[in-house]
Write an enzyme that holds these catalytic residues in place. Sequence first.
Site, PDB file in Angstrom:
ATOM      1  N   GLU A 162      45.127  38.332  42.387  1.00 32.66           N
ATOM      2  CA  GLU A 162      46.221  37.396  42.677  1.00 32.66           C
ATOM      3  C   GLU A 162      47.335  38.030  43.502  1.00 32.66           C
ATOM      4  O   GLU A 162      48.487  38.124  43.056  1.00 32.66           O
ATOM      5  CB  GLU A 162      46.810  36.844  41.374  1.00 32.66           C
ATOM      6  CG  GLU A 162      45.807  36.140  40.488  1.00 32.66           C
ATOM      7  CD  GLU A 162      46.471  35.385  39.333  1.00 32.66           C
ATOM      8  OE1 GLU A 162      47.678  35.583  39.121  1.00 32.66           O
ATOM      9  OE2 GLU A 162      45.773  34.608  38.664  1.00 32.66           O
ATOM     10  N   GLU A 360      39.006  33.874  36.520  1.00 31.61           N
ATOM     11  CA  GLU A 360      39.907  33.603  35.391  1.00 31.61           C
ATOM     12  C   GLU A 360      40.094  32.109  35.272  1.00 31.61           C
ATOM     13  O   GLU A 360      40.185  31.401  36.273  1.00 31.61           O
ATOM     14  CB  GLU A 360      41.314  34.210  35.583  1.00 31.61           C
ATOM     15  CG  GLU A 360      41.416  35.689  35.422  1.00 31.61           C
ATOM     16  CD  GLU A 360      42.850  36.213  35.592  1.00 31.61           C
ATOM     17  OE1 GLU A 360      43.817  35.504  35.261  1.00 31.61           O
ATOM     18  OE2 GLU A 360      42.981  37.350  36.077  1.00 31.61           O
TER      19      GLU A 360
HETATM   20  C1  BGP Z   1      47.007  35.338  35.699  1.00 30.13           C
HETATM   21  C2  BGP Z   1      46.982  36.847  35.677  1.00 30.13           C
HETATM   22  C3  BGP Z   1      46.765  37.457  34.351  1.00 30.13           C
HETATM   23  C4  BGP Z   1      47.231  36.665  33.158  1.00 30.13           C
HETATM   24  C5  BGP Z   1      47.084  35.170  33.316  1.00 30.13           C
HETATM   25  C6  BGP Z   1      47.808  34.325  32.297  1.00 30.13           C
HETATM   26  O1  BGP Z   1      47.849  34.893  36.687  1.00 30.13           O
HETATM   27  O2  BGP Z   1      45.996  37.356  36.541  1.00 30.13           O
HETATM   28  O3  BGP Z   1      47.231  38.779  34.407  1.00 30.13           O
HETATM   29  O4  BGP Z   1      48.403  37.120  32.660  1.00 30.13           O
HETATM   30  O5  BGP Z   1      47.499  34.726  34.579  1.00 30.13           O
HETATM   31  O6  BGP Z   1      49.114  34.051  32.714  1.00 30.13           O
HETATM   32  P1  BGP Z   1      50.390  34.457  31.872  1.00 30.13           P
HETATM   33  O7  BGP Z   1      50.117  35.798  31.318  1.00 30.13           O
HETATM   34  O8  BGP Z   1      51.521  34.499  32.840  1.00 30.13           O
HETATM   35  O9  BGP Z   1      50.562  33.400  30.847  1.00 30.13           O
END
Ligand code: BGP
Length: 457
Positions: A162, A360
């Site tokens: 990302e 993801e």
């Molecule tokens: C994505 C990232 C992760 C993870 C996930 C969940 O954007 O790659 O590292 O954290 O989001 O989001 P958050 O942790 O901000 O709730």
Amino acid sequence: MKYTFPDNFWWGSASSALQTEGTREGETTWDYWFAREPNRFHNGVGPQQTSTFYQHWKTDIQLLKQLNHNSFRTSISWARLIPDGIGEVNPKAVEFYNQVIDELIKQGITPFITLFHFDMPMAMQEIGGWENRDVVEAYARYAQVCFDLFGDRVLHWFTFNEPIVPVEGGYLYDFHYPNVVDFRRAATVAYHTVLAHAKAVQAYRAGHYAGEIGIVLNLTPSYPRSQNPADVKAAHVADLMFNRSFLDPVLRGEYPADLVALLKTHNQLPACKPEDSLLIAEGKIDLLGINYYQPRRVKCRDSAVNPQAPFMPEWFFENYEMPGRKMNPYRGWEIYEPGIYDILVNLRDNYGNPRCFISENGMGVENEQRFIENGQINDQYRIDFISGHLTWLHKGISEGCNCLGYHMWTFIDNWSWCNAYKNRYGFIQLDLETQQRTLKKSGEWFAATSLNNSFDI
Ligand code: BGP
């Protein structure tokens, strides 16, 4: 209705070094920022308090096996491997990552490795981070070191996770260090990230390593409020800024002409060198990881822009709250399952149908303890979330999209940046006091789905 997936479909999950390892070694921007502004982090919990993968990697890999993972993505911490970013390699880190990679393979789980997941070594940030081309060179050397150390066994590499997020968080919207608000600097960071990516791809090709190299992008399909040309144009600009600013260079080897023209008109283009475009053309990937959490709904601006305000993407659109949208209220993100299909169809029709997978997808929920029944979190909402997305993914595959797998965020509840442990995402519940791990109902469901390569609704 039964949904069966292609043979050898990748079932697994994703995590990252900083969010799971604990035992900090080699300072990152997160350690530095947390030491100065702990109030920025939910309940003042910082990156040293994570799910202790550094100690528990062996038993955690057993849990991955219990979940019937055939693949798993995590990242290498640049700062752990090379504490000052550019100098000596830390032998303890080499030993740790070797053990993790070897154990995954021994357990029949293919390792997917990311080189940069938001965790800039502080020494590199001190010289300007991605604003400085010397950091691009240091990253290219770090990538080369990783390929040489682990490339005999790791066959799926990702240069960045990302990459738009550190741009947004660090240089536009103030949710990552260094908390700058300046579009031109943001554009420079994004541009140099693409150059760093391309240099790593170049090094990988030159080394003739055995595997493949790609990148993980968070794609947020941009839906206009209506078909009115003003709304459609607003969605187009949002798409250029947040998706195509990385998607086009890595799949087509060049930036979209209308993005370049837009930034030029507003005097926001980063400084370019003539040789950069050749390098960017060499950064084309073998495999695209797609992180999908939410769509982006936009409309044209209803009000004039304040000419004194800093230049922002929102000069060209406003976010649109669609009535009746389904929300994950804990994270504040819309849940829209067909988005996954729209992404795949766009890739098929407009980008030559690249090899890709969902790297993801996930649902963070607060206070999951309230769902405990007989000692286990009954997270039926997560099962519904996953199966809902999988049905749309399945439709994409059946219509010819080249999607090879599905990884969830994440296998065990972990530390989520500024949200720390507010929202839990795991298939496995983590007790922060005791570090005890307990399978959730979604973990059982996922293990069965992976084993059968199918599920029923
Ligand atoms: C994505 C990232 C992760 C993870 C996930 C969940 O954007 O790659 O590292 O954290 O989001 O989001 P958050 O942790 O901000 O709730």
